[in-house]
Design an enzyme around this catalytic site. Structure first.
Site, PDB file in Angstrom:
ATOM      1  N   ASP A 340       3.111  -0.803  41.322  1.00  0.00           N
ATOM      2  CA  ASP A 340       2.242  -0.052  42.115  1.00  0.00           C
ATOM      3  C   ASP A 340       2.566   0.112  43.363  1.00  0.00           C
ATOM      4  O   ASP A 340       1.864   1.099  44.089  1.00  0.00           O
ATOM      5  CB  ASP A 340       0.838  -0.498  41.640  1.00  0.00           C
ATOM      6  CG  ASP A 340       0.480  -0.411  40.251  1.00  0.00           C
ATOM      7  OD1 ASP A 340       1.100   0.372  39.435  1.00  0.00           O
ATOM      8  OD2 ASP A 340      -0.379  -1.356  39.619  1.00  0.00           O
ATOM      9  N   TYR A 424      -6.466   1.559  36.557  1.00  0.00           N
ATOM     10  CA  TYR A 424      -6.869   0.458  37.082  1.00  0.00           C
ATOM     11  C   TYR A 424      -7.382   0.405  38.568  1.00  0.00           C
ATOM     12  O   TYR A 424      -6.831   1.077  39.113  1.00  0.00           O
ATOM     13  CB  TYR A 424      -5.924  -0.712  36.975  1.00  0.00           C
ATOM     14  CG  TYR A 424      -5.888  -1.979  35.870  1.00  0.00           C
ATOM     15  CD1 TYR A 424      -6.854  -2.677  36.152  1.00  0.00           C
ATOM     16  CD2 TYR A 424      -5.155  -1.992  34.892  1.00  0.00           C
ATOM     17  CE1 TYR A 424      -7.016  -3.694  35.078  1.00  0.00           C
ATOM     18  CE2 TYR A 424      -5.168  -2.723  33.736  1.00  0.00           C
ATOM     19  CZ  TYR A 424      -6.098  -3.965  33.946  1.00  0.00           C
ATOM     20  OH  TYR A 424      -6.238  -4.743  33.006  1.00  0.00           O
ATOM     21  N   HIS A 474      -1.071  -7.982  28.705  1.00  0.00           N
ATOM     22  CA  HIS A 474      -0.429  -7.890  29.912  1.00  0.00           C
ATOM     23  C   HIS A 474      -0.522  -8.884  30.985  1.00  0.00           C
ATOM     24  O   HIS A 474      -1.433  -9.725  30.824  1.00  0.00           O
ATOM     25  CB  HIS A 474      -0.589  -6.549  30.626  1.00  0.00           C
ATOM     26  CG  HIS A 474      -2.090  -6.010  30.791  1.00  0.00           C
ATOM     27  ND1 HIS A 474      -2.917  -6.017  29.595  1.00  0.00           N
ATOM     28  CD2 HIS A 474      -2.750  -6.189  31.915  1.00  0.00           C
ATOM     29  CE1 HIS A 474      -4.322  -5.630  30.215  1.00  0.00           C
ATOM     30  NE2 HIS A 474      -4.186  -5.984  31.664  1.00  0.00           N
TER      31      HIS A 474
END
Length: 700
Positions: A340, A424, A474
């Site tokens: 990210d 997220y 995850h």
């Protein structure tokens, strides 16, 4: 004394400086075609050498600290001005598919000239072969439009009962690197698809209806669909009545009615002082910075320790990368392993906290400036939040003989920002405490990334959370880079790292009662020796010590890294994402400082075909660490086994670690925190708490 300059060498680039840097690079394009095809991924400050920072803090910026520079015969030679600031630009050429790095020198005149008519000076420009830079929000929006307008995709959605493309959500994900087909010779995205339900909810949760079975590969350079295949017709999940998360009736529910107001009031204002980006609070001082990739950066962290004066702790603290690998081997989830920071940019995805802030009390905000894809400057107002928090008990003791008690409340200063990457949210926090501790914390929240199930189907690689919906298992990994400077002036190289493990004494004459244990220290002498993992069973931690500074007991002064809960990757050693994320294989890495070693997976992890780029390669130099300018790289993560209670929104999960003084002070620095007047009687009578000497009122 030299006249103080406007911008400190570590201040983030201003909007004017970014405009000048972009104009300079664009003007340097060889042809109109080259200039028109330039896309600006990042424009960031070139951080100066540490000696320049020392010079600035010594003679150009308050609180002037000449002690930062070494003493010389005849006194120091002070230049009339600091070196010019520089900008570093990552530029993507949409026509040629080339990535280049430009260095532009900015003078004070260039930076402040109205309208940006004056330009900087190009110092260098370099084409970086065989890479793809991070994706941009403009590209994501264009990709969504292209896919939704692609006739075979529309037909596939029609088979699933959807004809209104306004309900469809296309989340472009970077392709990663799984085979030669993902090589960076093409700029690729492999989107995930979701579909909103028609409703009156103002924030309809489209992530509640994943679209499975459709494979799309998009050429992001030319914005065309390269591959399309409707591989498997999985019916869209029925609209889950619990899918939405807006307040009250807008989601078809009722909010709680018994939550009373809680007010945080500081009638005398905050205890911190701010001058530009320089912060002073409770003997701490540091500078605030911000980059498009990392987001918040904390520079020049130091503690004012009585007669010992200003004592440095760290030169630079930041979160430099994060990786989210999924544990479902089925398509498309096996390829969900987002970097990210390196593929998107944590800073570029930061929130304006005008739209909702998790801080209470007296808040100081800092804005952030970026370039957009086309080179215009965008400002995220109220991007970084700084505020004080009451943190419960700092310390307490009651003498059982006299009945007398002493208690102190803890106050901490919190600096933070929040970003959204697709589904997220991540909050990144640095907390500074009155007892000399620094806490790094990440808060994870947002919405789960789901998969759809056939009727009667179950998956062992996730949790069924609603009919036809499951959440794959995850992990989330974060990398904190800490350029330490324990009792070191800028440029000093007097730190080392020791590992501490608690050992149980063997039975025998030294342990006749079988109760003995002790802390054993081991000096990490080189980079290859300093690839370490957490071990809670031995209370393992690491201490950064100054090799030339001692405390009153004669021991070396230090700061220790204390792990919180942690994990390592659960994927097999041959997992494709570990080619790009070899740094996840250990919880701690230690390197000797090198100015260009900033990104643990290399600067360009997007579609990176090279194995082990970044940290795993740098440490092969095996540089000595016994007395060095030390950089800690701490990798920490959480394994997420989703729960029903994580839907429709995931309550915040906290992970992080502590930097704690270890022999740094001669006694507890918390002993001089003033007491608060007792408010016990008022609380028992149901009255608001009295104002404390710390200036905080909590009304319940």
């Amino acid at each position: 004394m030299a006249k103080a300059q406007t911008l400190h060498p570590l201040d983030p680039l201003t909007a004017a400086e970014i405009s000048v840097a972009v104009a300079t690079v664009r003007a340097a394009g060889a042809t109109p075609e080259v200039r028109d095809s330039m896309r600006f991924i990042e424009v960031d400050l070139v951080e100066p050498e540490k000696q320049v920072v020392a010079l600035a803090d010594a003679y150009f910026f308050p609180p002037f600290q000449p002690s930062l520079l070494p003493r010389t015969k005849g006194g120091p030679v002070i230049p009339s001005k600091l070196p010019p600031r520089k900008a570093r630009l990552v530029v993507y050429n949409k026509k040629s598919n080339e990535t280049s790095i430009w260095i532009v020198e900015l003078t004070e005149v260039h930076a402040t000239t109205r309208g940006g008519h004056h330009r900087g000076k190009v110092i260098s420009s370099t084409i970086v072969p065989d890479v793809q830079p991070p994706m941009d929000a403009v590209e994501y929006a264009e990709c969504e439009a292209v896919v939704k307008d692609y006739p075979p995709f529309r037909e596939a959605m029609k088979k699933r009962g959807i004809e209104d493309m306004d309900l469809v959500m296309v989340d472009p994900w970077c392709a990663g690197y799984h085979s030669e087909g993902d090589a960076p010779s093409r700029r690729l995205a492999k989107p995930l698809f979701f579909c909103r339900t028609e409703s009156d909810c103002p924030m309809e949760n489209g992530y509640a209806r994943p679209v499975e079975g459709i494979h799309v590969l998009v050429d992001m350079q030319n914005m065309v669909v390269l591959e399309f295949e409707d591989r498997k017709l999985v019916p869209l999940p029925q609209a889950d009545p619990l899918r939405n998360y807006t307040s009250g009736e807008t989601r078809g529910g009722v909010d709680r009615s018994d939550v009373k107001p809680l007010q945080i009031i500081q009638p005398d204002g905050p205890s911190f002082r701010v001058n530009g980006n320089f912060v002073q609070w409770q003997k701490w001082n540091f500078r605030i910075g911000f980059t498009p990739r990392e987001g918040l950066v904390v520079y020049s962290v130091a503690y004012i320790d009585g007669s010992r004066g200003r004592r440095p702790v760290a030169h630079r603290l930041s979160f430099v990368e994060m990786v989210v690998p999924y544990g479902d081997p089925n398509d498309p989830h096996y390829r969900k392993n987002a970097f990210d920071a390196g593929e998107d940019g944590l800073g570029k995805n930061a929130h304006s906290l005008k739209k909702g802030c998790d801080c209470l009390g007296y808040i100081k905000y800092f804005d952030a400036h970026f370039t957009n894809f086309y080179g215009s400057v965008e400002t995220i107002e109220n991007c970084v939040c700084m505020h004080e928090e009451d943190h419960g008990m700092l310390w307490k003791h009651q003498d059982w003989r006299t009945g007398l008690a002493e208690v102190r409340r803890s106050r901490r200063l919190t600096v933070s920002f929040i970003c959204t990457v697709a589904n997220y949210e991540y909050g990144f926090y640095w907390h500074f405490y009155q007892d000399g501790k620094i806490e790094a914390e990440v808060k994870l929240t947002g919405i789960l990334s789901l998969g759809a199930l056939q009727q009667g189907e179950t998956r062992k690689y996730g949790t069924t959370i609603a009919p036809g919906l499951y959440a794959p298992v995850h992990q989330h990994f974060f990398v904190a880079r800490m350029d330490m400077a324990v009792d070191c002036k800028p440029g000093d190289a007097f730190n080392q790292v020791v590992e501490v493990n608690v050992k149980v004494e063997e039975p025998g004459k030294n342990n006749v009662h079988n109760n003995a244990f002790y802390a054993e220290e081991k000096l990490l002498k080189s980079e290859l020796e300093a690839m370490r993992d957490c071990d809670p069973l031995s209370a393992r931690h690491w201490i950064v010590r100054n090799t030339r500074s001692v405390n009153r007991t004669g021991h070396l002064t230090g700061y220790k890294l204390v792990p919180g809960s942690n994990c390592l990757p659960l994927a097999g050693s041959e997992a494709k994402f570990l080619r790009r994320a070899a740094f996840l294989k250990h919880n701690l890495w230690v390197t000797a400082y090198a100015r260009d070693e900033l990104h643990p997976g290399g600067e360009f992890p997007n579609q990176n075909p090279r194995v082990g780029e970044g940290l795993a390669t740098w440490v092969k130099q095996n540089r000595p660490l016994e007395e060095a300018d030390i950089v800690l790289w701490y990798v920490f993560g959480v394994t997420h086994i989703p729960r029903l209670e994580d839907w429709p929104v995931m309550p915040v999960e906290h992970i992080g670690f502590m930097l704690m003084p270890h022999g740094f002070f001669n006694c507890s620095p918390a002993v001089d925190v003033p007491p608060s007047p007792s408010d016990l009687d008022d609380k028992e009578n149901g009255m608001p708490a009295k104002p404390s000497q710390n200036g905080l009122i909590a009304k319940l």
